[in-house]
Design a protein around this motif. Structure first.
Motif, PDB file in Angstrom:
ATOM      1  N   VAL A  23      38.832  23.357  37.516  1.00  0.00           N
ATOM      2  CA  VAL A  23      39.829  23.454  36.456  1.00  0.00           C
ATOM      3  C   VAL A  23      40.570  24.788  36.621  1.00  0.00           C
ATOM      4  O   VAL A  23      39.981  25.788  37.019  1.00  0.00           O
ATOM      5  CB  VAL A  23      39.177  23.342  35.056  1.00  0.00           C
ATOM      6  CG1 VAL A  23      38.168  24.458  34.842  1.00  0.00           C
ATOM      7  CG2 VAL A  23      40.219  23.347  33.949  1.00  0.00           C
ATOM      8  N   LEU A  24      41.868  24.793  36.361  1.00  0.00           N
ATOM      9  CA  LEU A  24      42.666  26.008  36.492  1.00  0.00           C
ATOM     10  C   LEU A  24      42.482  26.924  35.293  1.00  0.00           C
ATOM     11  O   LEU A  24      42.137  26.474  34.201  1.00  0.00           O
ATOM     12  CB  LEU A  24      44.141  25.650  36.646  1.00  0.00           C
ATOM     13  CG  LEU A  24      44.537  24.743  37.821  1.00  0.00           C
ATOM     14  CD1 LEU A  24      46.040  24.510  37.817  1.00  0.00           C
ATOM     15  CD2 LEU A  24      44.092  25.336  39.138  1.00  0.00           C
ATOM     16  N   GLY A  25      42.740  28.207  35.503  1.00  0.00           N
ATOM     17  CA  GLY A  25      42.714  29.140  34.380  1.00  0.00           C
ATOM     18  C   GLY A  25      42.036  30.453  34.654  1.00  0.00           C
ATOM     19  O   GLY A  25      42.396  31.470  34.064  1.00  0.00           O
ATOM     20  N   GLY A  26      41.017  30.455  35.509  1.00  0.00           N
ATOM     21  CA  GLY A  26      40.323  31.712  35.780  1.00  0.00           C
ATOM     22  C   GLY A  26      39.744  32.327  34.516  1.00  0.00           C
ATOM     23  O   GLY A  26      39.100  31.654  33.719  1.00  0.00           O
ATOM     24  N   ARG A  27      39.999  33.614  34.310  1.00  0.00           N
ATOM     25  CA  ARG A  27      39.470  34.302  33.136  1.00  0.00           C
ATOM     26  C   ARG A  27      40.011  33.753  31.818  1.00  0.00           C
ATOM     27  O   ARG A  27      39.397  33.924  30.764  1.00  0.00           O
ATOM     28  CB  ARG A  27      39.809  35.802  33.220  1.00  0.00           C
ATOM     29  CG  ARG A  27      38.955  36.591  34.183  1.00  0.00           C
ATOM     30  CD  ARG A  27      37.497  36.555  33.805  1.00  0.00           C
ATOM     31  NE  ARG A  27      37.239  36.967  32.429  1.00  0.00           N
ATOM     32  CZ  ARG A  27      36.066  36.865  31.832  1.00  0.00           C
ATOM     33  NH1 ARG A  27      35.051  36.356  32.484  1.00  0.00           N
ATOM     34  NH2 ARG A  27      35.902  37.272  30.584  1.00  0.00           N
ATOM     35  N   LEU A  28      41.153  33.065  31.867  1.00  0.00           N
ATOM     36  CA  LEU A  28      41.696  32.479  30.638  1.00  0.00           C
ATOM     37  C   LEU A  28      40.736  31.462  30.036  1.00  0.00           C
ATOM     38  O   LEU A  28      40.749  31.227  28.825  1.00  0.00           O
ATOM     39  CB  LEU A  28      43.040  31.812  30.940  1.00  0.00           C
ATOM     40  CG  LEU A  28      44.191  32.738  31.353  1.00  0.00           C
ATOM     41  CD1 LEU A  28      45.403  31.919  31.732  1.00  0.00           C
ATOM     42  CD2 LEU A  28      44.528  33.706  30.229  1.00  0.00           C
ATOM     43  N   LEU A  29      39.931  30.830  30.872  1.00  0.00           N
ATOM     44  CA  LEU A  29      38.991  29.817  30.380  1.00  0.00           C
ATOM     45  C   LEU A  29      37.953  30.447  29.474  1.00  0.00           C
ATOM     46  O   LEU A  29      37.449  29.802  28.548  1.00  0.00           O
ATOM     47  CB  LEU A  29      38.312  29.111  31.558  1.00  0.00           C
ATOM     48  CG  LEU A  29      39.236  28.391  32.525  1.00  0.00           C
ATOM     49  CD1 LEU A  29      38.451  27.809  33.680  1.00  0.00           C
ATOM     50  CD2 LEU A  29      40.017  27.298  31.817  1.00  0.00           C
ATOM     51  N   ALA A  30      37.592  31.699  29.733  1.00  0.00           N
ATOM     52  CA  ALA A  30      36.602  32.382  28.913  1.00  0.00           C
ATOM     53  C   ALA A  30      37.259  33.200  27.810  1.00  0.00           C
ATOM     54  O   ALA A  30      36.757  33.261  26.677  1.00  0.00           O
ATOM     55  CB  ALA A  30      35.728  33.286  29.782  1.00  0.00           C
ATOM     56  N   ASP A  31      38.400  33.841  28.117  1.00  0.00           N
ATOM     57  CA  ASP A  31      39.032  34.732  27.155  1.00  0.00           C
ATOM     58  C   ASP A  31      39.849  33.994  26.115  1.00  0.00           C
ATOM     59  O   ASP A  31      40.035  34.483  24.993  1.00  0.00           O
ATOM     60  CB  ASP A  31      39.943  35.733  27.885  1.00  0.00           C
ATOM     61  CG  ASP A  31      39.153  36.658  28.808  1.00  0.00           C
ATOM     62  OD1 ASP A  31      37.916  36.751  28.621  1.00  0.00           O
ATOM     63  OD2 ASP A  31      39.754  37.251  29.710  1.00  0.00           O
ATOM     64  N   GLY A  39      43.327  32.245  24.413  1.00  0.00           N
ATOM     65  CA  GLY A  39      44.649  32.822  24.139  1.00  0.00           C
ATOM     66  C   GLY A  39      45.735  32.184  24.983  1.00  0.00           C
ATOM     67  O   GLY A  39      45.478  31.391  25.896  1.00  0.00           O
ATOM     68  N   THR A  40      46.965  32.528  24.662  1.00  0.00           N
ATOM     69  CA  THR A  40      48.133  31.991  25.352  1.00  0.00           C
ATOM     70  C   THR A  40      49.016  33.134  25.829  1.00  0.00           C
ATOM     71  O   THR A  40      49.206  34.117  25.128  1.00  0.00           O
ATOM     72  CB  THR A  40      48.956  31.087  24.403  1.00  0.00           C
ATOM     73  OG1 THR A  40      48.129  30.020  23.954  1.00  0.00           O
ATOM     74  CG2 THR A  40      50.161  30.497  25.142  1.00  0.00           C
ATOM     75  N   ILE A  41      49.498  33.014  27.059  1.00  0.00           N
ATOM     76  CA  ILE A  41      50.397  34.016  27.622  1.00  0.00           C
ATOM     77  C   ILE A  41      51.814  33.421  27.676  1.00  0.00           C
ATOM     78  O   ILE A  41      52.038  32.405  28.315  1.00  0.00           O
ATOM     79  CB  ILE A  41      49.955  34.434  29.031  1.00  0.00           C
ATOM     80  CG1 ILE A  41      48.565  35.091  28.960  1.00  0.00           C
ATOM     81  CG2 ILE A  41      50.960  35.400  29.649  1.00  0.00           C
ATOM     82  CD1 ILE A  41      48.006  35.465  30.301  1.00  0.00           C
TER      83      ILE A  41
END
Length: 218
Positions: A205-213, A215-217
């Motif tokens: 699945v895509l996202g890297g650290r976004l998956l844990a952190d 929020g939306t950029i």
């Protein structure tokens, strides 16, 4: 017997709790959800022991949540499709997945080779450079066969893999490694400029650290 996932949180995470999945680990039937890794499903079912260390066969559990995992190396599937030394933290859970622990005999809970721990004071780093030098005739008759049997963790299938795998001769202007926030932003910017972009990600699945952190950029 299906596991009860006693350690599963009631909410949160990236799993789909409406899609339960059944899998097996060392012959025991357990349950997880769509979006689990094998490691997260094992943790949810209260499985803490997943392998044994290479030399001393000491008990090992899951240490990390990604590709840097040093302990949770398992065999997936069986027969011609057996895949050894797979990191449970990167293996996507699916219905009917078969996994087995490695480097133990006869079982993970009772590993006869754990007796090696008693010899830790003499099995220091480099001890083999002196131990296996003499007598010379013992090398082919005793030492080499024993070392070959003890080497490695998982077992290769030993028979041809019956599956075929996709491959592509892909060309691009920009190759980006990792789909974290920086990788996604770079891919978007390059694509908007008309470049051909390949975004490479080791996870399912895509996202890297976004998956844990979260929020939306932008």
């Amino acid at each position: 017997m299906r596991g009860n996932q006693a350690n599963r949180l009631a909410a949160g995470g990236l799993i789909d709790r409406s899609t339960p999945l059944s899998f097996r680990f060392d012959g025991k039937t357990l349950s997880g959800f769509q979006g689990d890794t094998l490691a997260s499903a094992l943790v949810a079912n209260g499985v803490k022991l997943v392998g044994r260390s290479f030399k001393y066969h000491r008990p090992r559990g899951i240490l990390t949540a990604g590709s840097e995992e040093p302990n949770a190396l398992v065999e997936l599937r069986s027969g011609a499709r057996r895949e050894p030394n797979t990191k449970a933290t990167t293996a996507e859970l699916y219905e009917g997945l078969e996994a087995a622990s490695q480097n133990r005999w006869p079982s993970l809970d009772f590993d006869v080779m754990a007796v090696n721990q008693l010899f830790a004071p003499i099995f220091v780093a480099g001890f083999y450079y002196k131990t296996f030098m003499w007598p010379a005739k013992f090398w082919e008759a005793i030492y080499e066969p024993a070392i070959r049997r003890a080497a490695g963790l998982g077992r290769a299938a030993g028979i041809p893999d019956p599956d075929r795998y996709d491959k592509a001769w892909a060309h691009c202007d920009v190759a980006i490694a990792g789909s974290g926030p920086a990788g996604l932003a770079a891919a978007l910017a390059a694509a908007r400029c008309g470049a051909r972009v390949i975004l490479c990600e080791e996870d399912f699945v895509l996202g890297g650290r976004l998956l844990a952190d979260g929020g939306t950029i932008d």
